[in-house]
Design an enzyme around this catalytic site. Structure first.
Site, PDB file in Angstrom:
ATOM      1  N   GLU A  52      -8.617 -98.690   4.814  1.00 53.80           N
ATOM      2  CA  GLU A  52      -9.324 -97.431   4.537  1.00 53.80           C
ATOM      3  C   GLU A  52     -10.307 -97.649   3.411  1.00 53.80           C
ATOM      4  O   GLU A  52     -10.200 -98.624   2.659  1.00 53.80           O
ATOM      5  CB  GLU A  52      -8.319 -96.321   4.186  1.00 53.80           C
ATOM      6  N   HIS A  58     -12.013 -83.131   1.694  1.00 49.44           N
ATOM      7  CA  HIS A  58     -12.230 -84.161   2.712  1.00 49.44           C
ATOM      8  C   HIS A  58     -13.540 -83.863   3.422  1.00 49.44           C
ATOM      9  O   HIS A  58     -13.795 -82.722   3.792  1.00 49.44           O
ATOM     10  CB  HIS A  58     -11.068 -84.186   3.711  1.00 49.44           C
ATOM     11  N   ARG A 105     -15.212 -90.329  -0.755  1.00 49.45           N
ATOM     12  CA  ARG A 105     -15.096 -89.023  -0.094  1.00 49.45           C
ATOM     13  C   ARG A 105     -15.946 -87.932  -0.747  1.00 49.45           C
ATOM     14  O   ARG A 105     -16.561 -87.123  -0.061  1.00 49.45           O
ATOM     15  CB  ARG A 105     -13.637 -88.559  -0.131  1.00 49.45           C
ATOM     16  N   HIS A 121      -8.468 -80.558   0.613  1.00 47.54           N
ATOM     17  CA  HIS A 121      -7.527 -81.512   1.207  1.00 47.54           C
ATOM     18  C   HIS A 121      -6.376 -81.910   0.296  1.00 47.54           C
ATOM     19  O   HIS A 121      -5.221 -81.876   0.698  1.00 47.54           O
ATOM     20  CB  HIS A 121      -8.329 -82.752   1.608  1.00 47.54           C
ATOM     21  N   ARG A 168      -8.062 -89.487  -5.750  1.00 53.29           N
ATOM     22  CA  ARG A 168      -6.981 -90.230  -5.110  1.00 53.29           C
ATOM     23  C   ARG A 168      -7.522 -91.336  -4.215  1.00 53.29           C
ATOM     24  O   ARG A 168      -8.462 -91.119  -3.447  1.00 53.29           O
ATOM     25  CB  ARG A 168      -6.181 -89.250  -4.250  1.00 53.29           C
TER      26      ARG A 168
HETATM   27  C1  LIG Z   1      -4.200 -83.298   7.353  1.00 54.74           C
HETATM   28  C2  LIG Z   1      -3.646 -84.167   6.264  1.00 54.74           C
HETATM   29  C3  LIG Z   1      -3.727 -85.546   6.377  1.00 54.74           C
HETATM   30  C4  LIG Z   1      -3.229 -86.366   5.358  1.00 54.74           C
HETATM   31  N1  LIG Z   1      -3.236 -87.734   5.531  1.00 54.74           N
HETATM   32  C5  LIG Z   1      -2.646 -88.509   4.585  1.00 54.74           C
HETATM   33  C6  LIG Z   1      -2.520 -89.917   4.793  1.00 54.74           C
HETATM   34  O1  LIG Z   1      -2.900 -90.448   5.823  1.00 54.74           O
HETATM   35  N2  LIG Z   1      -1.938 -90.649   3.809  1.00 54.74           N
HETATM   36  C7  LIG Z   1      -1.464 -90.099   2.649  1.00 54.74           C
HETATM   37  O2  LIG Z   1      -0.951 -90.827   1.782  1.00 54.74           O
HETATM   38  N3  LIG Z   1      -1.562 -88.763   2.451  1.00 54.74           N
HETATM   39  C8  LIG Z   1      -2.116 -87.972   3.391  1.00 54.74           C
HETATM   40  N4  LIG Z   1      -2.185 -86.620   3.185  1.00 54.74           N
HETATM   41  C9  LIG Z   1      -1.564 -86.065   1.970  1.00 54.74           C
HETATM   42  C10 LIG Z   1      -0.043 -86.089   2.118  1.00 54.74           C
HETATM   43  O3  LIG Z   1       0.293 -85.730   3.431  1.00 54.74           O
HETATM   44  C11 LIG Z   1       0.616 -85.128   1.147  1.00 54.74           C
HETATM   45  O4  LIG Z   1       0.142 -85.335  -0.150  1.00 54.74           O
HETATM   46  C12 LIG Z   1       2.135 -85.315   1.164  1.00 54.74           C
HETATM   47  O5  LIG Z   1       2.626 -85.198   2.477  1.00 54.74           O
HETATM   48  C13 LIG Z   1       2.782 -84.296   0.266  1.00 54.74           C
HETATM   49  O6  LIG Z   1       4.174 -84.343   0.453  1.00 54.74           O
HETATM   50  P1  LIG Z   1       5.074 -83.359  -0.377  1.00 54.74           P
HETATM   51  O7  LIG Z   1       6.476 -83.605   0.059  1.00 54.74           O
HETATM   52  O8  LIG Z   1       4.767 -83.465  -1.807  1.00 54.74           O
HETATM   53  O9  LIG Z   1       4.584 -81.888   0.078  1.00 54.74           O
HETATM   54  P2  LIG Z   1       4.642 -81.180   1.503  1.00 54.74           P
HETATM   55  O10 LIG Z   1       4.817 -82.149   2.595  1.00 54.74           O
HETATM   56  O11 LIG Z   1       3.488 -80.266   1.593  1.00 54.74           O
HETATM   57  O12 LIG Z   1       5.964 -80.297   1.398  1.00 54.74           O
HETATM   58  C14 LIG Z   1       6.025 -79.172   0.528  1.00 54.74           C
HETATM   59  C15 LIG Z   1       7.230 -78.339   0.895  1.00 54.74           C
HETATM   60  O13 LIG Z   1       7.464 -77.342  -0.088  1.00 54.74           O
HETATM   61  C16 LIG Z   1       7.755 -76.090   0.549  1.00 54.74           C
HETATM   62  N5  LIG Z   1       7.456 -75.020  -0.406  1.00 54.74           N
HETATM   63  C17 LIG Z   1       6.267 -74.744  -1.026  1.00 54.74           C
HETATM   64  N6  LIG Z   1       6.414 -73.695  -1.857  1.00 54.74           N
HETATM   65  C18 LIG Z   1       7.703 -73.295  -1.775  1.00 54.74           C
HETATM   66  C19 LIG Z   1       8.469 -72.253  -2.380  1.00 54.74           C
HETATM   67  N7  LIG Z   1       7.936 -71.400  -3.258  1.00 54.74           N
HETATM   68  N8  LIG Z   1       9.775 -72.133  -2.046  1.00 54.74           N
HETATM   69  C20 LIG Z   1      10.357 -72.965  -1.142  1.00 54.74           C
HETATM   70  N9  LIG Z   1       9.680 -73.968  -0.529  1.00 54.74           N
HETATM   71  C21 LIG Z   1       8.380 -74.129  -0.851  1.00 54.74           C
HETATM   72  C22 LIG Z   1       6.874 -76.128   1.785  1.00 54.74           C
HETATM   73  O14 LIG Z   1       7.281 -75.187   2.730  1.00 54.74           O
HETATM   74  C23 LIG Z   1       7.071 -77.586   2.211  1.00 54.74           C
HETATM   75  O15 LIG Z   1       8.296 -77.725   2.903  1.00 54.74           O
HETATM   76  C24 LIG Z   1      -2.673 -85.784   4.188  1.00 54.74           C
HETATM   77  C25 LIG Z   1      -2.609 -84.398   4.063  1.00 54.74           C
HETATM   78  C26 LIG Z   1      -3.079 -83.590   5.095  1.00 54.74           C
HETATM   79  C27 LIG Z   1      -2.982 -82.105   4.944  1.00 54.74           C
END
Ligand SMILES: Cc1cc2nc3c(=O)[nH]c(=O)nc-3n(C[C@H](O)[C@H](O)[C@H](O)COP(=O)(O)OP(=O)(O)OC[C@H]3O[C@@H](n4cnc5c(N)ncnc54)[C@H](O)[C@@H]3O)c2cc1C
Length: 501
Positions: free
Chosen positions: A105, A221, A267, A328, A363
């Site tokens: 990438e 993005h 980006r 994003h 990032r």
């Molecule tokens: C379309 C897209 C493509 C991406 N592609 C990449 C990639 O290829 N590589 C990469 O490294 N990163 C990528 N990212 C970024 C990466 O996916 C995220 O940064 C990562 O998945 C975040 O994980 P997380 O567990 O921190 O949060 P999340 O996966 O967002 O989980 C957060 C959780 O918290 C819960 N929550 C929120 N607020 C509350 C509340 N008040 N009470 C109870 N529950 C709550 C939500 O419901 C959810 O279950 C991408 C993001 C997107 C949107």
């Protein structure tokens, strides 16, 4: 207790069960999270010619002068071991000829992106971890919204929540909570993030007294699908990596006018170039042209993107895809040390909600998924050690008042943030945004999810606007029209905020 069921929340729960029972609260269904939508993959220096040192150098370069080198070294050196953990939890990364397949990438000097199911990496991870948490020691309470963190004598004491299906208010007494609530794309009109991404954890942490850092740095993005009636589905950078070209409304390939790396420029550069072309043409989108990629089987290489575009009537093999930038990824968040500790004892944060400092002002692609598991593992190691304590407070943290009101509605806050704190910012716009936040009225008795989110969005809007107004330079994900250059003399530093006691 863990709040959130994306990769960080589920990974922490799996690692922490050896210490005792774990409760996971999540406000939607278990797989309603950013993780599920991740496409490109997860970065780790596992290739034969690669090394954690080179991964570190790329991470530092992407962060535009603000990466915390110590934290980034942890990220890059522990990444290969965390890939092994994910494989043990059932994630099947794609392979080629018996070897793990590594994608490349932008801004990575080596091929080091592991992917699963082609461009369905996040969905594959979420599915594997969801299956793994079916364990008697882990209780997942879905449709349960965390609304407040309780702190007694400076130490975390519990969590208030609402069971959304019954409306019942719940109180959990617990001395260790891991915030894993993800990002905040839903603060903006156009975003690749699902609707749970309202930045709740940052507001919860701020209100509990935890420090917040780097909150002005937001990554937009450049290429999200722009078709009326369809969500802004992400069209991964990997498509440009395969040779797709951005064209304006007149069909001109314009990126050579903006950067020597053309379509694979950073980006933020590509996003601003697209905005400039759209503005000149009075158009709502530009076009990502894949029609010349005759040697790539697009349907096989990008199955999710291909299927989504097909679903809205676009065959990417024959028709250029209309795209525009969208919110994003949030670089900043609840400030932590390298053990995931926040400045409130007993409160940990990991994943997109946290600010470990590894991203600095921008990032490096695919470091975010890796950050969740590297620091998630460390949270549990720290809990296991029994060492306790909190991250060292920043003596320069600036006290900030919590806004008195709540956002009048999701759309209103999103539109304000898109216009005032979006891809291009200036003092007048940021001040106008803050004036709106100050005029918002409280919602006295928040009941359901929307009410609580509106309150939390007001806190986050206030933090983002204030920090962006104060940083009078452009760096990484923060671009100011009125201060278009990087100013290392005054601004090679992090801004840290805490609630005014
Ligand atoms: C379309 C897209 C493509 C991406 N592609 C990449 C990639 O290829 N590589 C990469 O490294 N990163 C990528 N990212 C970024 C990466 O996916 C995220 O940064 C990562 O998945 C975040 O994980 P997380 O567990 O921190 O949060 P999340 O996966 O967002 O989980 C957060 C959780 O918290 C819960 N929550 C929120 N607020 C509350 C509340 N008040 N009470 C109870 N529950 C709550 C939500 O419901 C959810 O279950 C991408 C993001 C997107 C949107």
């Amino acid at each position: 207790m863990v709040i959130g069921s994306g990769i960080s929340g589920l990974f922490v729960a799996l690692e922490a069960r050896k210490l005792g029972p774990v409760i996971v609260l999540t406000k939607g269904s278990i797989d309603d999270c950013n993780t599920r939508w991740a496409q490109g993959g997860i970065a780790a220096a596992v290739g034969p010619l690669d090394s954690p040192e080179q991964h570190l150098a790329d991470t530092i370069a992407a962060g535009d002068g603000l990466v915390d080198e110590h934290a980034a070294r942890v990220l890059c050196s522990e990444a290969p071991a965390r890939i092994r953990d994910l494989i043990e939890y059932g994630v099947a990364f794609d392979s080629l000829g018996g070897e793990v397949a590594l994608g490349r990438e932008a801004a990575h000097s080596h091929s080091r992106i592991l992917h699963a199911g082609g461009d369905r990496t996040g969905a594959q991870i979420e599915t594997a971890l969801t299956a793994a948490v079916a364990d008697p020691l882990i209780t997942v309470l879905d449709y349960t919204l965390a609304t407040r963190l309780l702190v007694e004598n400076g130490r975390l004491a519990g969590v208030e929540a609402v069971a959304l299906q019954t409306g019942a208010r719940e109180l959990y007494e617990t001395s260790n909570v891991v915030l894993a609530t993800g990002g905040a794309g839903r603060m903006f009109t156009y975003t690749t993030n699902p609707d749970v991404a309202t930045g709740d954890g940052i507001a919860l942490g701020f209100e509990a007294g935890a420090e917040i850092a780097d909150i002005e740095f937001y990554q937009f993005h450049p290429t999200a699908l722009h078709v009326a009636g369809a969500p802004p589905f992400l069209i991964s950078e990997a498509v440009r990596g395969e040779g797709a070209i951005l064209r304006n409304a007149a069909g001109e390939a314009f990126m050579s006018r903006y950067h020597e790396l053309r379509d694979l420029a950073p980006r933020d550069v590509v996003a601003r170039a697209i905005v400039s072309e759209m503005r000149k043409a009075g158009a709502e989108a530009v076009f990502l042209d894949c029609t010349g990629l005759k040697s790539v089987d697009l349907a096989a290489r990008f199955p999710a993107i291909y299927a989504f575009c097909k679903g809205v009537g676009i065959d990417m093999r024959t028709t250029p895809i209309p795209v525009a930038p969208a919110a994003h990824y949030l670089m900043g968040g609840v400030r932590t040390d390298i053990w995931g500790r926040t400045t409130v004892e007993g409160l940990y944060a990991c994943g997109e909600v946290a600010c470990t400092g590894v991203h600095g002002a921008n990032r490096l692609a695919s470091n975010s998924l890796m950050e969740t598991v590297v620091f998630g593992k460390r949270v549990v190691e720290h809990l296991e050690s029994g060492a306790g304590g909190a991250a060292k407070p920043d003596p320069a943290a600036t006290p900030l008042e919590r806004p008195a009101g709540a956002a009048p509605g999701h759309q209103a806050v999103q539109q304000m943030m898109w216009e005032c704190a979006g891809i291009e910012r200036d003092a007048a716009g940021l001040r106008a945004g803050l004036a709106q936040v100050e005029s918002w009225k409280p919602n006295a008795h928040p009941v359901g999810r929307e009410d609580h989110e509106r309150r939390q969005m007001a806190v986050l809007a206030s933090l983002m606007l204030t920090a962006a107004l104060k940083r009078t330079e452009s760096r990484g994900g923060h671009y100011r029209h009125d201060f278009p250059t990087r100013d290392d003399l005054h601004w090679k530093k992090q801004q840290v905020w805490k609630r005014d006691a």
